[in-house]
Design a protein around this motif. Structure first.
Motif, mmCIF file in Angstrom:
data_model
loop_
_atom_site.group_PDB
_atom_site.id
_atom_site.type_symbol
_atom_site.label_atom_id
_atom_site.label_comp_id
_atom_site.label_asym_id
_atom_site.label_seq_id
_atom_site.Cartn_x
_atom_site.Cartn_y
_atom_site.Cartn_z
ATOM 1 N N GLY A 88 0.817 -1.209 0.000
ATOM 2 C CA GLY A 88 0.000 0.000 0.000
ATOM 3 C C GLY A 88 0.847 1.253 0.000
ATOM 4 O O GLY A 88 1.943 1.274 0.544
ATOM 5 N N ALA A 89 0.311 2.288 -0.625
ATOM 6 C CA ALA A 89 0.991 3.579 -0.691
ATOM 7 C C ALA A 89 0.728 4.349 0.596
ATOM 8 O O ALA A 89 -0.419 4.532 0.986
ATOM 9 N N LEU A 90 1.789 4.760 1.258
ATOM 10 C CA LEU A 90 1.648 5.537 2.487
ATOM 11 C C LEU A 90 1.643 7.026 2.170
ATOM 12 O O LEU A 90 2.416 7.483 1.324
ATOM 13 N N PRO A 91 0.819 7.796 2.867
ATOM 14 C CA PRO A 91 0.933 9.250 2.743
ATOM 15 C C PRO A 91 2.209 9.721 3.434
ATOM 16 O O PRO A 91 2.777 9.007 4.277
ATOM 17 N N GLY A 92 2.648 10.907 3.113
ATOM 18 C CA GLY A 92 3.904 11.434 3.632
ATOM 19 C C GLY A 92 4.015 11.403 5.145
ATOM 20 O O GLY A 92 5.047 11.001 5.686
ATOM 21 N N GLN A 93 2.953 11.830 5.848
ATOM 22 C CA GLN A 93 3.008 11.862 7.314
ATOM 23 C C GLN A 93 3.148 10.456 7.895
ATOM 24 O O GLN A 93 3.866 10.264 8.872
ATOM 25 N N ALA A 94 2.475 9.479 7.299
ATOM 26 C CA ALA A 94 2.567 8.097 7.783
ATOM 27 C C ALA A 94 3.981 7.552 7.562
ATOM 28 O O ALA A 94 4.520 6.844 8.418
ATOM 29 N N LEU A 95 4.588 7.893 6.421
ATOM 30 C CA LEU A 95 5.956 7.454 6.147
ATOM 31 C C LEU A 95 6.921 8.072 7.151
ATOM 32 O O LEU A 95 7.801 7.387 7.689
ATOM 33 N N GLU A 96 6.754 9.341 7.444
ATOM 34 C CA GLU A 96 7.623 10.008 8.422
ATOM 35 C C GLU A 96 7.448 9.399 9.812
ATOM 36 O O GLU A 96 8.428 9.196 10.534
ATOM 37 N N SER A 97 6.223 9.074 10.186
ATOM 38 C CA SER A 97 5.960 8.438 11.475
ATOM 39 C C SER A 97 6.623 7.059 11.536
ATOM 40 O O SER A 97 7.221 6.694 12.554
ATOM 41 N N LEU A 98 6.526 6.313 10.453
ATOM 42 C CA LEU A 98 7.157 5.000 10.385
ATOM 43 C C LEU A 98 8.671 5.121 10.564
ATOM 44 O O LEU A 98 9.280 4.359 11.317
ATOM 45 N N ILE A 99 9.274 6.085 9.892
ATOM 46 C CA ILE A 99 10.721 6.299 10.000
ATOM 47 C C ILE A 99 11.101 6.607 11.451
ATOM 48 O O ILE A 99 12.070 6.044 11.975
#
Length: 126
Positions: A88-99
């Motif tokens: 699934g494609a993550l939105p930018g904020q979700a990707l930053e949270s994951l990082i």
């Protein structure tokens, strides 16, 4: 930092150290095209992280090794251990949270769990 093309040949050396984000994608995939700029922007914001892309059409053996059945799929390694994988494609904020979450992991604990899982897997296969 620009993204790196990940292949079966450079896979092991790429995932061996640090934090590595891998985007499995294909040219024909609409959601992959939507996620690509988010992934690229994140790579610009995090020079200390390796960002790699796997073209599943070109690298079918590598995609099969990961059991990729849906794209885009994001896989994250930290210090040579896979710590996250999700289609699934993550939105930018979700990707930053994951990082942030991956960077905050207690790697001693992760290594201990990983070693235990590997031993259990080997026992089950014997």
């Amino acid at each position: 930092m620009a993204t790196k093309t990940l292949t079966i040949e450079n896979h092991n050396e790429t995932v061996a150290d640090g934090t590595v984000l891998i985007d499995f994608w294909a040219d024909w995939c609409g959601p992959c095209k939507q996620f690509a700029p988010v992934f690229e922007q994140s790579s610009e914001n995090h020079a200390d992280i390796t960002y790699a892309k796997v073209d599943t059409e070109d690298q079918q053996q590598l995609a099969a090794m990961y059991g990729i059945t849906s794209i885009p799929t994001l896989v994250v390694y930290r210090d040579g251990i896979p710590v996250f994988g999700q289609p699934g494609a993550l939105p930018g904020q979700a990707l930053e949270s994951l990082i942030e979450q991956v960077q905050g992991l207690d790697m001693d604990e992760v290594r201990e769990q990983w070693t235990k899982q590997q031993a259990e897997r080997e026992t089950a296969e014997a």
